[in-house]
Scaffold this motif. Structure first.
Motif, mmCIF file in Angstrom:
data_model
loop_
_atom_site.group_PDB
_atom_site.id
_atom_site.type_symbol
_atom_site.label_atom_id
_atom_site.label_comp_id
_atom_site.label_asym_id
_atom_site.label_seq_id
_atom_site.Cartn_x
_atom_site.Cartn_y
_atom_site.Cartn_z
ATOM 1 N N LYS A 190 2.220 16.887 5.609
ATOM 2 C CA LYS A 190 1.171 17.698 5.591
ATOM 3 C C LYS A 190 0.220 16.954 6.524
ATOM 4 C CE LYS A 190 1.292 18.808 0.678
ATOM 5 N NZ LYS A 190 0.180 18.796 -0.521
ATOM 6 N N LYS A 191 0.233 17.882 7.709
ATOM 7 C CA LYS A 191 -0.747 17.454 8.938
ATOM 8 C C LYS A 191 -2.140 17.497 8.319
ATOM 9 C CE LYS A 191 2.605 18.714 12.671
ATOM 10 N NZ LYS A 191 2.781 19.612 13.778
ATOM 11 N N GLY A 192 -2.850 16.534 8.928
ATOM 12 C CA GLY A 192 -4.132 16.325 8.859
ATOM 13 C C GLY A 192 -4.606 16.106 7.568
ATOM 14 N N THR A 193 -3.645 15.711 6.413
ATOM 15 C CA THR A 193 -3.683 15.224 5.029
ATOM 16 C C THR A 193 -3.408 13.682 4.927
ATOM 17 O OG1 THR A 193 -3.401 17.312 4.259
ATOM 18 C CG2 THR A 193 -3.251 15.655 2.578
ATOM 19 N N LYS A 194 -4.450 12.787 4.523
ATOM 20 C CA LYS A 194 -4.129 11.390 4.239
ATOM 21 C C LYS A 194 -3.316 11.379 3.063
ATOM 22 C CE LYS A 194 -4.695 7.018 4.714
ATOM 23 N NZ LYS A 194 -3.734 6.802 3.710
ATOM 24 N N GLN A 195 -2.139 10.767 3.470
ATOM 25 C CA GLN A 195 -1.180 10.662 2.263
ATOM 26 C C GLN A 195 -0.505 9.201 2.109
ATOM 27 O OE1 GLN A 195 1.622 14.011 3.059
ATOM 28 N NE2 GLN A 195 1.095 14.704 1.288
ATOM 29 N N VAL A 196 -0.249 8.693 0.944
ATOM 30 C CA VAL A 196 0.535 7.544 0.972
ATOM 31 C C VAL A 196 1.977 7.706 1.457
ATOM 32 C CG1 VAL A 196 -0.844 6.385 -0.737
ATOM 33 C CG2 VAL A 196 0.826 7.813 -1.558
ATOM 34 N N VAL A 197 2.687 6.598 1.872
ATOM 35 C CA VAL A 197 4.120 6.993 2.228
ATOM 36 C C VAL A 197 5.022 6.552 1.266
ATOM 37 C CG1 VAL A 197 5.721 6.658 4.207
ATOM 38 C CG2 VAL A 197 3.258 6.856 4.803
ATOM 39 N N ASP A 250 -6.078 2.980 -1.486
ATOM 40 C CA ASP A 250 -5.601 3.646 -0.031
ATOM 41 C C ASP A 250 -6.760 4.737 0.197
ATOM 42 O OD1 ASP A 250 -3.444 4.306 1.916
ATOM 43 O OD2 ASP A 250 -4.038 6.024 0.944
ATOM 44 N N ALA A 251 -6.818 5.492 -1.083
ATOM 45 C CA ALA A 251 -7.682 6.503 -0.504
ATOM 46 C C ALA A 251 -9.179 6.156 -0.205
ATOM 47 C CB ALA A 251 -7.655 7.607 -1.733
ATOM 48 N N GLN A 252 -9.639 5.003 -1.320
ATOM 49 C CA GLN A 252 -11.122 4.568 -0.878
ATOM 50 C C GLN A 252 -11.409 3.955 0.136
ATOM 51 O OE1 GLN A 252 -13.055 2.932 -4.355
ATOM 52 N NE2 GLN A 252 -12.030 4.031 -5.735
ATOM 53 N N ILE A 253 -10.284 3.109 1.072
ATOM 54 C CA ILE A 253 -10.275 2.403 2.007
ATOM 55 C C ILE A 253 -10.247 3.551 3.056
ATOM 56 C CG2 ILE A 253 -9.023 1.069 3.468
ATOM 57 C CD1 ILE A 253 -7.738 -0.338 1.295
ATOM 58 N N SER A 254 -9.460 4.359 3.036
ATOM 59 C CA SER A 254 -9.645 5.490 4.035
ATOM 60 C C SER A 254 -10.923 6.068 4.208
ATOM 61 C CB SER A 254 -8.445 6.619 3.659
ATOM 62 O OG SER A 254 -8.486 7.742 4.628
ATOM 63 N N ASN A 255 -11.514 6.648 3.095
ATOM 64 C CA ASN A 255 -12.644 7.245 2.951
ATOM 65 C C ASN A 255 -13.813 6.217 3.580
ATOM 66 O OD1 ASN A 255 -11.812 9.489 1.670
ATOM 67 N ND2 ASN A 255 -12.084 8.832 -0.281
ATOM 68 N N ALA A 256 -13.771 5.128 3.441
ATOM 69 C CA ALA A 256 -14.735 4.126 3.912
ATOM 70 C C ALA A 256 -14.675 3.886 5.328
ATOM 71 C CB ALA A 256 -14.446 2.664 3.269
ATOM 72 N N LEU A 257 -13.471 3.961 5.702
ATOM 73 C CA LEU A 257 -13.009 3.716 7.212
ATOM 74 C C LEU A 257 -13.478 4.870 8.075
ATOM 75 C CD1 LEU A 257 -9.615 2.137 7.319
ATOM 76 C CD2 LEU A 257 -11.490 1.211 8.214
ATOM 77 N N THR A 265 -6.810 4.772 10.629
ATOM 78 C CA THR A 265 -6.371 5.144 9.605
ATOM 79 C C THR A 265 -5.487 4.427 8.942
ATOM 80 O OG1 THR A 265 -6.724 7.511 10.250
ATOM 81 C CG2 THR A 265 -5.515 7.255 8.221
ATOM 82 N N ASN A 266 -5.760 3.786 7.750
ATOM 83 C CA ASN A 266 -4.827 2.815 7.037
ATOM 84 C C ASN A 266 -3.892 3.572 6.586
ATOM 85 O OD1 ASN A 266 -6.988 3.827 5.127
ATOM 86 N ND2 ASN A 266 -5.779 3.184 3.579
ATOM 87 N N GLN A 267 -2.529 2.875 6.273
ATOM 88 C CA GLN A 267 -1.588 3.492 5.821
ATOM 89 C C GLN A 267 -0.876 2.481 4.667
ATOM 90 O OE1 GLN A 267 1.143 5.758 8.303
ATOM 91 N NE2 GLN A 267 3.056 4.435 7.666
ATOM 92 N N THR A 268 -0.480 3.367 3.677
ATOM 93 C CA THR A 268 0.099 2.376 2.471
ATOM 94 C C THR A 268 1.585 2.951 2.136
ATOM 95 O OG1 THR A 268 -2.088 2.046 1.448
ATOM 96 C CG2 THR A 268 -0.096 1.616 0.117
ATOM 97 N N GLU A 269 2.530 2.312 1.816
ATOM 98 C CA GLU A 269 4.060 2.424 1.705
ATOM 99 C C GLU A 269 4.500 1.827 0.492
ATOM 100 O OE1 GLU A 269 5.866 1.643 5.264
ATOM 101 O OE2 GLU A 269 4.599 2.734 6.768
ATOM 102 N N GLY A 270 5.228 2.529 -0.113
ATOM 103 C CA GLY A 270 6.055 1.642 -1.170
ATOM 104 C C GLY A 270 6.724 2.814 -2.130
ATOM 105 N N LYS A 271 7.244 2.556 -3.283
ATOM 106 C CA LYS A 271 7.719 3.551 -4.085
ATOM 107 C C LYS A 271 6.777 4.211 -4.912
ATOM 108 C CE LYS A 271 12.009 0.731 -5.189
ATOM 109 N NZ LYS A 271 12.739 0.026 -6.282
ATOM 110 N N THR A 272 7.114 5.464 -5.283
ATOM 111 C CA THR A 272 6.160 6.313 -5.939
ATOM 112 C C THR A 272 5.541 5.540 -7.167
ATOM 113 O OG1 THR A 272 7.271 8.388 -5.161
ATOM 114 C CG2 THR A 272 5.831 8.675 -7.056
#
Length: 281
Positions: A190-197, A250-257, A265-272
């Protein structure tokens, strides 16, 4: 159930003292991260800290290997790094370019070499089943053609901001600049949408200060030089005592940055499943 951590922060790159590609905020980051982990339930004596000349390639690898090797099912362990990052070419046996490796720069990287993501993977892949591992990097994973940063404020005056990025060697820079021809470009769903990976094959959670196409920055935070990512990461963790899901963190760090106008833009990765769990549990 034990909680243990390895915390690395490097301001001073070899040679010791003035002369290397030094930074200013990484030891401050390491101190804040260690204190924050104590607030989140990690015993102080279970946190190993390596800074500056102690953060050699050998020391980082041996301490991380020991952290992983001695962990048992139910343990929660953390590897944190604040310092320079770079990218290096992965050359195959027949001089075929396999792609680009992200890497961190230990204190003695100029003589001992960087620590590639492949080297980390070899260690982390030996993680015992049932161990909770969070890997946190406050460094540049890539710079996408960046050679020099023109760091000025809104009035055109120089700032004390610095990019945590070591310029690659010519051979690495060449392949990096042509990376679109060498590696598959992954498109965001989703372009333009902050998401975890989400990555089903990962056995740990990764918190990165920026995307692969960005640089991580440090600057003046209340009179103290800090990494923008770590400053906000620790702020959220302390406010919640670590009682927060990884996806929410992840979302709160993104909002703060975004609120502070940081160009990363921070990025967080892992299993769902793990991204939807409370961190350090």
């Amino acid at each position: 159930m034990a909680k243990r951590a390895l915390v690395v922060g490097i301001n001073d790159y070899a040679p010791i003292g003035i002369g290397g590609p030094d930074l200013n905020g990484c030891v401050n980051d390491a101190r804040d991260m260690a204190n924050t982990l104590v607030i989140c339930g990690f015993p102080a004596l279970s946190i190993r800290i390596l800074t500056n000349q102690n953060a050699t390639k050998t020391n980082i690898i041996s301490n991380l290997t020991n952290l992983v090797k001695t962990s048992k099912k139910g343990d929660s362990i953390v590897f944190y790094y604040s310092g320079h990052g770079t990218r290096v070419t992965n050359i195959g046996v027949d001089f075929e370019v396999d792609g680009l490796d992200d890497a961190i720069c230990p204190h003695d990287y100029a003589s001992a070499g960087v620590i590639r993501d492949d080297e980390f993977a070899a260690i982390i892949n030996k993680l015992p089943a049932g161990v909770n591992l969070d890997v946190i990097f406050d460094c540049c994973h890539s710079g996408t053609g960046t050679r020099r940063m023109n760091l000025v404020d809104l009035d055109g005056n120089p700032t004390n901001e610095a990019a945590r990025f070591i310029e690659p060697n010519l051979e690495d820079e060449f392949y990096f600049n042509h990376s679109k021809e060498l590696i598959e470009v992954k498109k965001e769903s989703k372009k333009g949408t902050k998401q975890v990976v989400t990555k089903s094959t990962m056995n740990h959670a990764l918190f990165a200060a920026c995307k692969e196409s960005q640089v991580a920055m440090e600057g003046n935070m209340g009179g103290v030089t800090r990494g923008y990512f770590t400053y906000n990461l620790c702020k959220v963790l302390r406010a919640t005592n670590g009682n927060i899901k990884r996806s929410a963190l992840d979302a709160q760090i993104s909002n703060a940055l975004a609120a502070m106008g940081a160009a990363q833009t921070n990025q967080t990765e892992g299993k769902t499943r793990e991204l939807n769990q409370i961190i350090f549990k």
